[in-house]
Design a protein around this motif. Structure first.
Motif, PDB file in Angstrom:
ATOM      1  N   SER A  18       0.944  -1.239  -0.064  1.00  0.00           N
ATOM      2  CA  SER A  18       0.003  -0.018  -0.278  1.00  0.00           C
ATOM      3  C   SER A  18       0.774   1.352  -0.051  1.00  0.00           C
ATOM      4  O   SER A  18       0.238   2.240  -0.330  1.00  0.00           O
ATOM      5  N   ASP A  19       1.996   1.328   0.677  1.00  0.00           N
ATOM      6  CA  ASP A  19       2.937   2.218   0.648  1.00  0.00           C
ATOM      7  C   ASP A  19       4.433   2.055   0.833  1.00  0.00           C
ATOM      8  O   ASP A  19       4.720   0.921   1.133  1.00  0.00           O
ATOM      9  N   ILE A  20       5.292   2.742   0.399  1.00  0.00           N
ATOM     10  CA  ILE A  20       6.623   2.661   0.636  1.00  0.00           C
ATOM     11  C   ILE A  20       7.151   3.945   1.598  1.00  0.00           C
ATOM     12  O   ILE A  20       7.168   4.999   0.872  1.00  0.00           O
ATOM     13  N   ILE A  21       7.467   3.869   2.666  1.00  0.00           N
ATOM     14  CA  ILE A  21       8.068   5.172   3.606  1.00  0.00           C
ATOM     15  C   ILE A  21       9.655   4.953   3.431  1.00  0.00           C
ATOM     16  O   ILE A  21      10.012   3.846   3.972  1.00  0.00           O
ATOM     17  N   TYR A  22       9.985   5.900   2.977  1.00  0.00           N
ATOM     18  CA  TYR A  22      11.711   6.048   2.737  1.00  0.00           C
ATOM     19  C   TYR A  22      12.152   6.507   4.168  1.00  0.00           C
ATOM     20  O   TYR A  22      11.679   7.508   4.541  1.00  0.00           O
ATOM     21  N   ALA A  33      10.714   1.187   2.977  1.00  0.00           N
ATOM     22  CA  ALA A  33      10.213   0.101   3.689  1.00  0.00           C
ATOM     23  C   ALA A  33       8.637  -0.108   2.859  1.00  0.00           C
ATOM     24  O   ALA A  33       7.879   0.759   2.821  1.00  0.00           O
ATOM     25  N   VAL A  34       8.688  -1.350   2.444  1.00  0.00           N
ATOM     26  CA  VAL A  34       7.328  -1.817   1.822  1.00  0.00           C
ATOM     27  C   VAL A  34       6.427  -2.274   2.844  1.00  0.00           C
ATOM     28  O   VAL A  34       6.654  -3.224   3.476  1.00  0.00           O
ATOM     29  N   ILE A  35       5.391  -1.597   3.068  1.00  0.00           N
ATOM     30  CA  ILE A  35       4.274  -2.095   3.787  1.00  0.00           C
ATOM     31  C   ILE A  35       2.889  -2.554   3.102  1.00  0.00           C
ATOM     32  O   ILE A  35       2.534  -1.549   2.228  1.00  0.00           O
ATOM     33  N   THR A  36       2.416  -3.484   3.453  1.00  0.00           N
ATOM     34  CA  THR A  36       0.978  -3.850   2.753  1.00  0.00           C
ATOM     35  C   THR A  36      -0.184  -3.183   3.314  1.00  0.00           C
ATOM     36  O   THR A  36      -0.130  -2.745   4.302  1.00  0.00           O
ATOM     37  N   HIS A  37      -1.611  -3.672   2.498  1.00  0.00           N
ATOM     38  CA  HIS A  37      -2.594  -2.985   3.060  1.00  0.00           C
ATOM     39  C   HIS A  37      -3.038  -3.585   4.374  1.00  0.00           C
ATOM     40  O   HIS A  37      -3.442  -3.196   5.193  1.00  0.00           O
ATOM     41  N   THR A  78       2.856   6.505  25.849  1.00  0.00           N
ATOM     42  CA  THR A  78       4.066   6.424  24.995  1.00  0.00           C
ATOM     43  C   THR A  78       4.009   5.335  24.108  1.00  0.00           C
ATOM     44  O   THR A  78       3.495   4.377  24.354  1.00  0.00           O
ATOM     45  N   ALA A  79       4.738   5.484  22.927  1.00  0.00           N
ATOM     46  CA  ALA A  79       4.740   4.306  21.993  1.00  0.00           C
ATOM     47  C   ALA A  79       6.279   4.289  21.328  1.00  0.00           C
ATOM     48  O   ALA A  79       6.818   5.271  21.558  1.00  0.00           O
ATOM     49  N   TYR A  80       6.420   3.189  20.831  1.00  0.00           N
ATOM     50  CA  TYR A  80       7.723   3.214  19.988  1.00  0.00           C
ATOM     51  C   TYR A  80       7.558   2.361  18.680  1.00  0.00           C
ATOM     52  O   TYR A  80       6.884   1.454  18.624  1.00  0.00           O
ATOM     53  N   GLY A  81       8.175   3.064  17.504  1.00  0.00           N
ATOM     54  CA  GLY A  81       7.807   2.327  16.314  1.00  0.00           C
ATOM     55  C   GLY A  81       9.046   2.725  15.545  1.00  0.00           C
ATOM     56  O   GLY A  81       9.711   3.889  15.513  1.00  0.00           O
ATOM     57  N   LEU A  82       9.030   2.145  14.190  1.00  0.00           N
ATOM     58  CA  LEU A  82       9.886   2.461  13.201  1.00  0.00           C
ATOM     59  C   LEU A  82       9.363   2.125  11.658  1.00  0.00           C
ATOM     60  O   LEU A  82       8.625   1.299  11.665  1.00  0.00           O
ATOM     61  N   SER A  83       9.823   2.781  10.696  1.00  0.00           N
ATOM     62  CA  SER A  83       9.088   2.561   9.347  1.00  0.00           C
ATOM     63  C   SER A  83       9.137   1.261   9.131  1.00  0.00           C
ATOM     64  O   SER A  83       8.244   0.593   8.585  1.00  0.00           O
ATOM     65  N   GLU A  84      10.351   0.345   9.173  1.00  0.00           N
ATOM     66  CA  GLU A  84      10.655  -1.183   8.932  1.00  0.00           C
ATOM     67  C   GLU A  84       9.435  -1.626   9.668  1.00  0.00           C
ATOM     68  O   GLU A  84       9.068  -3.147   9.157  1.00  0.00           O
ATOM     69  N   ALA A  85       8.745  -1.500  10.696  1.00  0.00           N
ATOM     70  CA  ALA A  85       7.790  -2.128  11.491  1.00  0.00           C
ATOM     71  C   ALA A  85       6.456  -1.525  11.373  1.00  0.00           C
ATOM     72  O   ALA A  85       5.676  -1.651  12.283  1.00  0.00           O
ATOM     73  N   SER A  86       6.273  -0.954  10.330  1.00  0.00           N
ATOM     74  CA  SER A  86       4.880  -0.212  10.080  1.00  0.00           C
ATOM     75  C   SER A  86       4.632   0.838  11.107  1.00  0.00           C
ATOM     76  O   SER A  86       3.623   1.510  11.159  1.00  0.00           O
ATOM     77  N   GLY A  87       5.548   1.378  11.618  1.00  0.00           N
ATOM     78  CA  GLY A  87       5.668   2.646  12.607  1.00  0.00           C
ATOM     79  C   GLY A  87       5.060   2.182  13.983  1.00  0.00           C
ATOM     80  O   GLY A  87       4.721   3.158  14.782  1.00  0.00           O
ATOM     81  N   MET A 125       8.028  -5.098   7.973  1.00  0.00           N
ATOM     82  CA  MET A 125       7.805  -4.598   6.409  1.00  0.00           C
ATOM     83  C   MET A 125       8.236  -5.881   5.654  1.00  0.00           C
ATOM     84  O   MET A 125       8.720  -7.053   6.106  1.00  0.00           O
ATOM     85  N   ARG A 126       7.663  -6.007   4.217  1.00  0.00           N
ATOM     86  CA  ARG A 126       8.051  -7.134   3.405  1.00  0.00           C
ATOM     87  C   ARG A 126       9.376  -6.693   2.779  1.00  0.00           C
ATOM     88  O   ARG A 126       9.706  -7.864   2.130  1.00  0.00           O
ATOM     89  N   GLY A 127       9.991  -5.873   3.019  1.00  0.00           N
ATOM     90  CA  GLY A 127      11.512  -5.653   2.825  1.00  0.00           C
ATOM     91  C   GLY A 127      11.632  -4.153   2.108  1.00  0.00           C
ATOM     92  O   GLY A 127      10.522  -3.312   2.159  1.00  0.00           O
ATOM     93  N   TYR A 128      12.986  -3.949   1.792  1.00  0.00           N
ATOM     94  CA  TYR A 128      13.307  -2.709   1.309  1.00  0.00           C
ATOM     95  C   TYR A 128      13.084  -2.713  -0.304  1.00  0.00           C
ATOM     96  O   TYR A 128      13.435  -3.707  -1.055  1.00  0.00           O
ATOM     97  N   PHE A 129      12.534  -1.719  -0.690  1.00  0.00           N
ATOM     98  CA  PHE A 129      11.953  -1.617  -2.152  1.00  0.00           C
ATOM     99  C   PHE A 129      13.160  -1.711  -3.009  1.00  0.00           C
ATOM    100  O   PHE A 129      14.224  -0.935  -3.000  1.00  0.00           O
TER     101      PHE A 129
END
Length: 525
Positions: free
Chosen positions: A184-188, A199-203, A327-336, A383-387
């Protein structure tokens, strides 16, 4: 009734948009100035934007980028592109033209939505000046009344009119062709090499993660959500737009952060939900005119992205009467999203940790119990992987599915995670991730710089800022002020070093790598 957890878990973003339009009908979806758009109309606008994308030749899997601030146009165009089967590529509004062009080039985006002039800068002009070849980019749609006299450029109005040849049935058929497993998106996000990786993330990942986020935060139908977090960031797009769609909350996008505007919006729109970095909430609490605004509707704050002082949590609850501070923690490679505190957690847990793993995911720390080590995560959020970067993907994700976060943390006996350091040397400037390698790469383009290293140093206002240790070329007379001024023209503001110290040479180890620990000691860390 709010959306039940799980009933969109394996769906697609266009299915979510359509379901929200049907379920929430005339409830306000987006408020922007005098415009008040109900959910039913938002669904129609998104469908029209999808039709325009299809008429422009967008097919399933094409990358469509967007470079614009938080506005209704961003919401409609982004959701429209995804409904047409595109993979969304959001661009940081703080990028300079060359930085934006680099991501457009790497993603192979065919279509770009771009703002007109924003904060006194013409994004179109800066992109055209970047002098980067973009052979894949076929069309640029400008959110303005005029566009350059160039076949590739069109106004938003003209672009939408082009979709009149595509029927609603065709749009719905295209949307129905998508599966939950499609991207659904690629978050650089920049890595240690300084080269942005997508980071490739699916629907399914997007919907599942932000249904969980909404559940854990307690977001509900009728909430009024001021979205100050930038849409180009997962915190703004997914914890904002997507979360609101799952629950029927009203989105109030704010394109520029100023404490005055935030306070005015909270009072005028009876805002109940205000996620953002700690610096945002601190600026509201400390605003000299705070008492003149009615902030009584505020009930939910979610923060993260930096150290959260216990005093801040106590003040939000005590002075503003906010029921829920998380509070929360995330990163693009883990859907945020990786961890999140729970409602009812003690304030000390909220202030000193980022909470526990979200349901369906695992966390482990590569160290003895209670000791700091690299944080690894596994689950539906990874993530499904880096584009188009299998080598980068294999370095980041182990064969058995563990994502190497590059962050150092400690797990307490209750499973709460405390981030203590960053393997990647990344530091956080007012909520924005700054990557030294990327900044060093840009500084190295200056003709008078022979060598440079950047570290994060404490700053009272922004949490951390960059300090550059630079080696001048022989005969150069470059000053710190000169380099900082040059940097402001070459890179996004949060990346600009606030301090520069010139040195004869940088400390390096036997393999030639800069020993940044020595630089931190030199600074007095």
């Amino acid at each position: 009734m709010g959306r039940r957890q799980g009933d969109v878990e394996w769906g697609t973003v266009p299915e979510l948009v359509r379901a929200a339009a049907e379920r929430y009908g005339q409830r306000e979806a987006v408020v922007e100035g005098r415009s008040r758009i109900p959910y039913a109309e938002l669904g129609e606008r998104v469908e029209r934007a999808a039709a325009a994308c299809m008429a422009a030749g967008v097919v399933k899997g094409d990358r469509v980028a967007i470079w614009a601030p938080n506005t209704l146009d961003w919401i409609v165009s982004a959701l429209g592109a995804v409904t047409a089967g595109a993979v969304l590529v959001p661009l940081n509004t703080r990028f300079k033209g060359r930085e934006a062009a680099g991501v457009l080039q790497r993603s192979g985006a065919r279509l770009l939505f771009v703002t007109g002039t924003f904060l006194g800068t013409s994004y179109v002009a800066s992109l055209r000046r970047a002098d980067v070849e973009l052979p894949a980019l076929e069309q640029v749609v400008v959110f303005a009344d005029s566009a350059p006299d160039d076949l590739r450029y069109r106004t938003w109005k003209d672009f939408l009119a082009g979709g009149d040849t595509v029927t609603g049935a065709e749009v719905r058929a295209r949307a129905a062709s998508l599966t939950p497993a499609d991207p659904s998106d690629i978050i650089y996000t920049s890595g240690t090499t300084g080269r942005p990786k997508g980071a490739v993330i699916t629907h399914a990942q997007t919907l599942r993660c932000y249904d969980l986020w909404s559940e854990l935060a307690g977001l509900r139908e009728g909430d009024r959500y001021l979205i100050v977090n930038p849409f180009f960031h997962t915190f703004g797009y997914k914890a904002g737009i997507i979360a609101c769609l799952t629950r029927g909350a009203t989105m109030v996008p704010q394109p520029v952060f100023t404490a005055d505007t935030v306070l005015a919006n909270i009072a005028a729109e009876r805002i109940s939900v205000l996620p953002g970095p700690p610096t945002l909430h601190q600026s509201l609490l400390d605003h000299p005119a705070r008492e003149t605004y009615d902030l009584s509707a505020l009930r939910l704050v979610v923060t993260g992205a930096a150290v959260v002082p216990l005093r801040l949590v106590e003040r939000l609850r005590g002075e503003l009467g906010i029921d829920t501070v998380l509070t929360a923690y995330g990163l693009s490679e883990a859907s945020g999203i990786v961890t999140m505190c729970r409602r009812g957690d003690d304030p000390s847990v909220i202030a000193t940790t980022s909470g526990r793993a979200i349901p369906g995911t695992e966390i482990r720390v590569a160290a003895a119990p209670g000791e700091p080590g690299e944080v690894l995560i596994r689950g539906h959020n990874v993530m499904r992987g880096y584009f188009e970067d299998p080598a980068g993907t294999s370095r980041a994700v182990t064969p058995d599915g563990w994502l190497r976060t590059g962050d150092v943390g400690v797990l307490d006996p209750a499973g709460n995670l405390r981030i203590t350091d960053r393997i990647k040397d990344m530091y956080i400037v007012g909520g924005f991730n700054a990557y030294p390698a990327e900044i060093e790469q840009l500084l190295g383009l200056h003709p008078d710089i022979a060598d440079v290293a950047v570290i994060g140093v404490p700053d009272a206002r922004l949490g951390e800022v960059g300090k550059a240790y630079a080696v001048r070329r022989p005969g150069a007379t470059l000053t710190a002020d000169d380099l900082i001024a040059w940097s402001r023209r070459a890179m996004a503001n949060y990346k600009v070093p606030r301090q520069v110290e010139f040195v004869p040479e940088l400390p390096r180890n036997a393999s030639g790598k800069v020993v940044k620990g020595e630089l931190r000691v030199r600074h007095g860390k």
